[in-house]
Scaffold this motif. Structure first.
Motif, PDB file in Angstrom:
ATOM      1  N   TRP A   1      35.960 -12.485  -9.503  1.00 42.29           N
ATOM      2  CA  TRP A   1      34.861 -12.840  -8.613  1.00 42.29           C
ATOM      3  C   TRP A   1      35.369 -12.934  -7.172  1.00 42.29           C
ATOM      4  O   TRP A   1      36.242 -13.736  -6.856  1.00 42.29           O
ATOM      5  CB  TRP A   1      34.267 -14.162  -9.065  1.00 42.29           C
ATOM      6  CG  TRP A   1      33.041 -14.642  -8.358  1.00 42.29           C
ATOM      7  CD1 TRP A   1      32.908 -15.797  -7.660  1.00 42.29           C
ATOM      8  CD2 TRP A   1      31.756 -14.019  -8.335  1.00 42.29           C
ATOM      9  NE1 TRP A   1      31.633 -15.929  -7.186  1.00 42.29           N
ATOM     10  CE2 TRP A   1      30.894 -14.853  -7.586  1.00 42.29           C
ATOM     11  CE3 TRP A   1      31.248 -12.829  -8.867  1.00 42.29           C
ATOM     12  CZ2 TRP A   1      29.550 -14.546  -7.357  1.00 42.29           C
ATOM     13  CZ3 TRP A   1      29.916 -12.512  -8.640  1.00 42.29           C
ATOM     14  CH2 TRP A   1      29.083 -13.356  -7.897  1.00 42.29           C
TER      15      TRP A   1
ATOM     16  N   GLU B   1      33.565 -20.762 -15.130  1.00 38.89           N
ATOM     17  CA  GLU B   1      33.831 -20.143 -16.436  1.00 38.89           C
ATOM     18  C   GLU B   1      32.777 -19.113 -16.830  1.00 38.89           C
ATOM     19  O   GLU B   1      32.959 -18.386 -17.806  1.00 38.89           O
ATOM     20  CB  GLU B   1      33.958 -21.203 -17.533  1.00 38.89           C
ATOM     21  CG  GLU B   1      32.781 -22.148 -17.660  1.00 38.89           C
ATOM     22  CD  GLU B   1      32.976 -23.440 -16.893  1.00 38.89           C
ATOM     23  OE1 GLU B   1      32.790 -24.514 -17.495  1.00 38.89           O
ATOM     24  OE2 GLU B   1      33.317 -23.373 -15.691  1.00 38.89           O
ATOM     25  N   LEU B   2      31.681 -19.045 -16.070  1.00 45.49           N
ATOM     26  CA  LEU B   2      30.638 -18.058 -16.365  1.00 45.49           C
ATOM     27  C   LEU B   2      30.724 -16.829 -15.462  1.00 45.49           C
ATOM     28  O   LEU B   2      29.982 -15.868 -15.660  1.00 45.49           O
ATOM     29  CB  LEU B   2      29.255 -18.693 -16.202  1.00 45.49           C
ATOM     30  CG  LEU B   2      28.962 -19.926 -17.056  1.00 45.49           C
ATOM     31  CD1 LEU B   2      27.531 -20.400 -16.820  1.00 45.49           C
ATOM     32  CD2 LEU B   2      29.195 -19.629 -18.537  1.00 45.49           C
ATOM     33  N   LEU B   3      31.628 -16.860 -14.481  1.00 46.95           N
ATOM     34  CA  LEU B   3      31.732 -15.779 -13.506  1.00 46.95           C
ATOM     35  C   LEU B   3      32.752 -14.724 -13.940  1.00 46.95           C
ATOM     36  O   LEU B   3      33.642 -15.008 -14.757  1.00 46.95           O
ATOM     37  CB  LEU B   3      32.145 -16.349 -12.146  1.00 46.95           C
ATOM     38  CG  LEU B   3      31.132 -17.283 -11.477  1.00 46.95           C
ATOM     39  CD1 LEU B   3      31.769 -17.984 -10.290  1.00 46.95           C
ATOM     40  CD2 LEU B   3      29.894 -16.494 -11.041  1.00 46.95           C
TER      41      LEU B   3
ATOM     42  N   ASP C   1      26.580 -16.200 -26.505  1.00 42.58           N
ATOM     43  CA  ASP C   1      27.741 -16.341 -25.637  1.00 42.58           C
ATOM     44  C   ASP C   1      27.196 -16.478 -24.217  1.00 42.58           C
ATOM     45  O   ASP C   1      26.735 -15.510 -23.622  1.00 42.58           O
ATOM     46  CB  ASP C   1      28.627 -15.098 -25.772  1.00 42.58           C
ATOM     47  CG  ASP C   1      29.824 -15.113 -24.814  1.00 42.58           C
ATOM     48  OD1 ASP C   1      29.853 -15.953 -23.898  1.00 42.58           O
ATOM     49  OD2 ASP C   1      30.707 -14.262 -24.981  1.00 42.58           O
ATOM     50  N   LEU C   2      27.225 -17.700 -23.680  1.00 43.46           N
ATOM     51  CA  LEU C   2      26.537 -17.965 -22.416  1.00 43.46           C
ATOM     52  C   LEU C   2      27.083 -17.097 -21.287  1.00 43.46           C
ATOM     53  O   LEU C   2      26.325 -16.612 -20.453  1.00 43.46           O
ATOM     54  CB  LEU C   2      26.662 -19.445 -22.054  1.00 43.46           C
ATOM     55  CG  LEU C   2      25.884 -19.893 -20.807  1.00 43.46           C
ATOM     56  CD1 LEU C   2      24.407 -19.572 -20.936  1.00 43.46           C
ATOM     57  CD2 LEU C   2      26.085 -21.384 -20.558  1.00 43.46           C
ATOM     58  N   ARG C   3      28.407 -16.900 -21.250  1.00 41.69           N
ATOM     59  CA  ARG C   3      28.979 -16.096 -20.166  1.00 41.69           C
ATOM     60  C   ARG C   3      28.428 -14.676 -20.188  1.00 41.69           C
ATOM     61  O   ARG C   3      28.071 -14.123 -19.144  1.00 41.69           O
ATOM     62  CB  ARG C   3      30.498 -16.078 -20.269  1.00 41.69           C
ATOM     63  CG  ARG C   3      31.152 -15.361 -19.096  1.00 41.69           C
ATOM     64  CD  ARG C   3      32.645 -15.306 -19.228  1.00 41.69           C
ATOM     65  NE  ARG C   3      33.261 -14.817 -18.001  1.00 41.69           N
ATOM     66  CZ  ARG C   3      34.525 -14.459 -17.894  1.00 41.69           C
ATOM     67  NH1 ARG C   3      35.331 -14.536 -18.942  1.00 41.69           N
ATOM     68  NH2 ARG C   3      34.993 -14.028 -16.747  1.00 41.69           N
ATOM     69  N   ALA C   4      28.361 -14.081 -21.365  1.00 41.70           N
ATOM     70  CA  ALA C   4      27.838 -12.718 -21.472  1.00 41.70           C
ATOM     71  C   ALA C   4      26.357 -12.674 -21.122  1.00 41.70           C
ATOM     72  O   ALA C   4      25.880 -11.738 -20.471  1.00 41.70           O
ATOM     73  CB  ALA C   4      28.072 -12.173 -22.878  1.00 41.70           C
TER      74      ALA C   4
ATOM     75  N   ASP D   1      36.081 -12.519 -13.938  1.00 41.30           N
ATOM     76  CA  ASP D   1      37.447 -12.971 -13.655  1.00 41.30           C
ATOM     77  C   ASP D   1      37.874 -12.677 -12.223  1.00 41.30           C
ATOM     78  O   ASP D   1      38.620 -13.443 -11.617  1.00 41.30           O
ATOM     79  CB  ASP D   1      38.437 -12.313 -14.629  1.00 41.30           C
ATOM     80  CG  ASP D   1      38.247 -12.814 -16.061  1.00 41.30           C
ATOM     81  OD1 ASP D   1      37.798 -13.969 -16.221  1.00 41.30           O
ATOM     82  OD2 ASP D   1      38.535 -12.046 -17.000  1.00 41.30           O
TER      83      ASP D   1
ATOM     84  N   LEU E   1      29.379 -27.050 -15.718  1.00 35.40           N
ATOM     85  CA  LEU E   1      28.431 -26.788 -16.792  1.00 35.40           C
ATOM     86  C   LEU E   1      27.664 -28.047 -17.192  1.00 35.40           C
ATOM     87  O   LEU E   1      26.472 -27.999 -17.492  1.00 35.40           O
ATOM     88  CB  LEU E   1      29.162 -26.220 -18.011  1.00 35.40           C
ATOM     89  CG  LEU E   1      29.332 -24.704 -18.064  1.00 35.40           C
ATOM     90  CD1 LEU E   1      30.171 -24.310 -19.268  1.00 35.40           C
ATOM     91  CD2 LEU E   1      27.977 -24.004 -18.107  1.00 35.40           C
TER      92      LEU E   1
ATOM     93  N   VAL F   1      24.607 -14.812 -19.181  1.00 31.50           N
ATOM     94  CA  VAL F   1      24.378 -15.085 -17.761  1.00 31.50           C
ATOM     95  C   VAL F   1      24.537 -13.823 -16.925  1.00 31.50           C
ATOM     96  O   VAL F   1      23.819 -13.622 -15.937  1.00 31.50           O
ATOM     97  CB  VAL F   1      25.337 -16.207 -17.280  1.00 31.50           C
ATOM     98  CG1 VAL F   1      25.485 -16.189 -15.766  1.00 31.50           C
ATOM     99  CG2 VAL F   1      24.821 -17.562 -17.729  1.00 31.50           C
ATOM    100  N   SER F   2      25.435 -12.947 -17.320  1.00 31.41           N
ATOM    101  CA  SER F   2      25.667 -11.715 -16.555  1.00 31.41           C
ATOM    102  C   SER F   2      24.466 -10.780 -16.595  1.00 31.41           C
ATOM    103  O   SER F   2      24.398  -9.832 -15.805  1.00 31.41           O
ATOM    104  CB  SER F   2      26.911 -10.992 -17.078  1.00 31.41           C
ATOM    105  OG  SER F   2      26.689 -10.479 -18.386  1.00 31.41           O
TER     106      SER F   2
END
Length: 271
Positions: free
Chosen positions: A241, A235-237, A168-171, A239, A94, A173-174
């Motif tokens: 993957w 951490e953005l992918l 929430d960057l992870r959400a 679980d 990141l 990015v998806s």
């Protein structure tokens, strides 16, 4: 899976993986023999060669017979492909930041808009909004080189950046990358070639011709996947993957099949 691969894509693989390492030229006769082993008939080979010639991929050259060489302009493209395909694509960190591509194309030149979208997707960029695309910062140089080579650099601004706030960057990015579509391609690869590796592992050795017949379609199918996968921070992918499993499978098959396949091409072509 293999029946859907175009003959021109298989020929690209043969030139990139083998002919490039054996002097850069092969006769049409030998290429027809090799492609016949992949269930591509001679007429389909000649048609594919004609298309590759028009696209500037192959150039006619007569040596010991009528044949084709890889265009000089293609060598750096294949070299970049080797780095993307064969080097382990570890997830970005990141803290490395991002590269952003921003473009606005006049309506009178909208063809370039389609080309930009297609090429940025192929490079692994995610689409944040119309005309705004994002990728890990390490894709800056591949993006710069590719856009300049295709004559698209006048329409694009490239920036490097860090994410600061607020979602929430992870959400988020998806929504910028189509993870299900990428995972579906990895799953298709694993489902098809997992049994191939199991079959090979059950034997002490593998015939060079059989290795070639497995390796060329396998590499052709695989080589587009590292471009669609940007190597996002772990951490953005999701679980589960599945890219890791697919890449391990590819690396094991490459390790087993590449060398005997090259020897088979040497035997057929005499190089």
């Amino acid at each position: 899976m293999e029946s859907s691969i175009r003959p021109s894509s298989l020929i690209n693989t043969v030139y990139g993986a083998f002919v490039r390492r054996l002097g850069g030229w092969t006769s049409i006769a030998d290429l027809i023999v090799l492609m016949g082993e992949l269930d591509v008939d001679s007429q389909a080979v000649r048609s594919a060669i004609s298309r590759l010639k028009k696209r500037g991929v192959l150039v006619p050259e007569r040596r010991s017979g009528t044949g084709y060489s890889l265009s000089p302009a293609m060598h750096p493209i294949f070299d970049e492909g080797d780095r993307r395909i064969f080097e382990s694509l570890e997830p970005a960190a990141l803290e490395e930041g991002w590269v952003m591509a921003v473009f606005s194309v006049p309506e009178s030149e909208r063809t370039y808009r389609y080309q930009l979208r297609t090429r940025l997707t192929w490079l692994g960029f995610g689409n944040m909004a119309p005309g705004l695309w994002l990728a890990p910062a390490r894709l800056l140089e591949p993006a710069r080189t590719t856009l300049e080579r295709l004559g698209l650099s006048d329409y694009v601004h490239l920036f490097t950046s860090q994410y600061a706030a607020f979602s929430d960057l992870r959400a988020t990015v998806s929504t910028w990358w189509d993870f299900p579509a990428i995972e579906a391609q990895y799953a298709a690869f694993t489902d098809h070639y997992g049994p191939v590796l199991e079959s090979i592992n059950e034997r002490e050795d593998i015939d060079a011709g059989e290795a070639f017949r497995h390796y060329v379609p396998m590499l052709t199918q695989w080589r587009r996947l590292p471009y669609l996968d940007a190597g996002l921070p772990a951490e953005l992918l999701p679980d589960d993957w599945n890219a890791v499993t697919a890449r391990q499978l590819f690396q094991r098959l490459h390790g087993v099949l590449a060398a005997p396949s090259l020897e088979h091409v040497r035997k057929v072509t005499g190089f």
